[in-house]
Each structure stands twice: as C-alpha cells, then as structure tokens.
Design a protein around this motif. Structure first.
Motif, PDB file in Angstrom:
ATOM      1  N   ILE A 174      37.828  33.543  28.923  1.00  0.00           N
ATOM      2  CA  ILE A 174      38.069  33.553  30.173  1.00  0.00           C
ATOM      3  C   ILE A 174      36.649  33.608  31.067  1.00  0.00           C
ATOM      4  N   ILE A 175      36.441  32.665  32.042  1.00  0.00           N
ATOM      5  CA  ILE A 175      35.214  32.536  32.740  1.00  0.00           C
ATOM      6  C   ILE A 175      35.337  33.587  34.093  1.00  0.00           C
ATOM      7  N   GLN A 176      34.530  34.445  34.157  1.00  0.00           N
ATOM      8  CA  GLN A 176      34.474  35.382  34.982  1.00  0.00           C
ATOM      9  C   GLN A 176      33.067  35.558  35.810  1.00  0.00           C
ATOM     10  N   SER A 177      33.108  36.010  36.932  1.00  0.00           N
ATOM     11  CA  SER A 177      31.863  36.162  37.759  1.00  0.00           C
ATOM     12  C   SER A 177      31.957  37.418  38.631  1.00  0.00           C
ATOM     13  N   PRO A 178      31.024  38.328  38.416  1.00  0.00           N
ATOM     14  CA  PRO A 178      31.058  39.446  39.080  1.00  0.00           C
ATOM     15  C   PRO A 178      30.879  39.248  40.843  1.00  0.00           C
ATOM     16  N   SER A 179      30.206  38.113  41.177  1.00  0.00           N
ATOM     17  CA  SER A 179      30.202  37.962  42.685  1.00  0.00           C
ATOM     18  C   SER A 179      30.915  36.916  43.233  1.00  0.00           C
ATOM     19  N   VAL A 180      31.797  36.314  42.384  1.00  0.00           N
ATOM     20  CA  VAL A 180      32.832  35.278  42.734  1.00  0.00           C
ATOM     21  C   VAL A 180      34.467  36.085  42.557  1.00  0.00           C
ATOM     22  N   PHE A 181      34.551  36.254  41.232  1.00  0.00           N
ATOM     23  CA  PHE A 181      36.023  36.804  40.908  1.00  0.00           C
ATOM     24  C   PHE A 181      36.096  37.368  39.524  1.00  0.00           C
ATOM     25  N   SER A 182      36.670  38.393  39.492  1.00  0.00           N
ATOM     26  CA  SER A 182      37.104  38.804  38.041  1.00  0.00           C
ATOM     27  C   SER A 182      38.525  39.509  38.311  1.00  0.00           C
ATOM     28  N   PHE A 183      39.294  39.143  37.158  1.00  0.00           N
ATOM     29  CA  PHE A 183      40.723  39.704  37.415  1.00  0.00           C
ATOM     30  C   PHE A 183      40.729  41.256  36.850  1.00  0.00           C
ATOM     31  N   SER A 184      41.611  41.756  37.327  1.00  0.00           N
ATOM     32  CA  SER A 184      41.888  43.478  37.156  1.00  0.00           C
ATOM     33  C   SER A 184      43.036  43.533  36.316  1.00  0.00           C
TER      34      SER A 184
END
Length: 246
Positions: free
Chosen positions: A19-29
């Motif tokens: 999955i694509i994640q970004s710490p400044s945009v969105f990361s799932f929890s």
C-alpha cells in the motif's frame, strides 16, 4: 510504481499486499485493521462500500476476506489517487474500485439500498477552532468533522444498504451515544459492539460497532480486545491481525 514526493510502499503482511503511504498526507492506523476484521462481509457475489476510504487500506484488507466487489469512496483527490494506484499495483482493479467523491449523497450516484455491507472509519473529532486541527489539510479533513459529520456518515451508510445489510463503524467510545442515536434515527439497529483497550487496566480508546438495517433490537457486547500486553508487546490477537500466521 511511480511514487510521489514522500510516498512509500508499505507491506500489509497478513494479506501479502502493498500500500502507498505518506507521512505528510495519510497513513492508515490500527483502527483500519480492526474494522476490516470486525465487519461482517459476504464471501462471494456481494457488494461492499467503504466510506472515507483514505488511501484504500480497508478495501485492500477486505479483499483478503471476500471475493465480493468493493467500492471505496474518498473525498480527497490525492488520497483517492494513492488508493487507486495501490489497487492497481496489487492487481485488484477487477475487484476494487476507488471513487473520488463526497460521502454525503453518494447513494444518488452509486445506488440506493444496493449494498450488503458498508464500512466506515469516519473523522473522529468535531470541527472546532483551527488551532487544534492538524497542520496538514489532508489529516484535518480525515480526522475532523469539517467535511463530514458522524450523522452524515451514518445516513449515507443507511441509504446505501439493502434491508438486512450491515454497517460497521470504528470510532471513539466517547461518541457511543451519538452513534447509537444516529443509527436508530437512520434505520440501523446496533447488533454488536466491541471495545478496544490499549492494555488491561486502561480505559477503552476505540469502539467497533456493527448494525443491521431494519434489524430487531438485540445488542451483544463482545469480549474486550487488548492491543498491548503489560510488557508493551502486541497481544497474540493483534499480532495475528497484523502479521497473520507467523
């Protein structure tokens, strides 16, 4: 796979997906993991909608549990694009479709009373003064009720569901009465609740709840779920949810 800015490609270990994640945009929890395992889903030939889908974590998690078609609805264009690229990367585009649109009124576009299951990880916090909101606009919209209230999310879920269909939400325990009230006002009868605790001896900080459209009153409180042991390690149940059979 073309990653943008500070995006990264993370593993969903239990599902053997990425999955694509970004710490400044969105990361799932962890909440997304818990909801995707808690929700009741049809195994074959069903139709599922995930509201507030973010970067598509819940549809990806659900794809490991069902062959049903899954639609993810995400308001923010950047997050919807991240979700779509993750779906394509995992070759799941025949099962999962991401739609960039508003959750409010979405049934007018994809169909009233046409779905078996609706999942939703909505914004948790009321829309209050700007000083308490996240610096990132993406996180602010995902976490605060600036574009979508709890009641609007519940109403949309009800509009999408067939009679007898199931809506599963993850939220904060402090909003329990709001959730119960809104569900009953929108023809959703709460049937299962599970409280999630950081560890034994601590107050619950997460709530999982599932309702049936036009169901009969019969609410079950499930056993508690503990995230960490007293030693600060994941409990066996949570380790299994995150990593599968090791």
């Amino acid at each position: 796979m073309n990653l943008q800015d500070d995006e990264r490609l993370d593993y969903l270990l239990a599902e053997d997906l990425r999955i694509i994640q970004s710490p400044s945009v969105f990361s799932f929890s962890l909440d997304a993991v818990l909801l995707s395992r808690f929700a009741s889903v049809p195994i074959n030939r069903g139709k599922i909608v995930d509201l507030c889908t973010g970067n598509g974590a819940i549809p990806l998690f659900l794809s490991a549990r069902t062959k049903s078609r899954i639609i993810g609805i995400e308001l923010q264009e950047r997050l919807a694009d991240m979700a779509t690229r993750s779906v394509v990367h995992n070759e799941l585009d025949e099962q999962i479709m991401i739609i960039q649109d508003n959750v409010i009124g979405i049934a007018k576009k994809i169909g009233f009373e046409a779905y078996d299951t609706v999942t939703c990880n909505p914004p948790y916090f009321p829309a209050i003064d700007a000083s308490t909101k996240n610096k990132s606009e993406h996180y602010t919209i995902a976490r605060h009720e600036v574009e979508l209230t709890l009641d609007q999310a519940v109403r949309s879920a009800s509009e999408l569901l067939k009679q007898g269909g199931k809506a599963a939400f993850v939220h904060r325990p402090g909003r329990l009465m709001d959730i119960l009230t809104s569900m009953r006002q929108n023809r959703l009868e709460p049937k299962r609740i599970r409280f999630v605790f950081p560890k034994e001896g601590k107050e619950a900080n997460t709530l999982l709840i599932e309702a049936i459209k036009d169901g009969k009153p019969d609410l079950k409180i499930l056993p508690p779920l503990y995230v960490y042991t007293q030693d600060g390690e994941y409990t066996e149940e949570v380790r299994h949810l995150l990593y599968g059979d090791e």
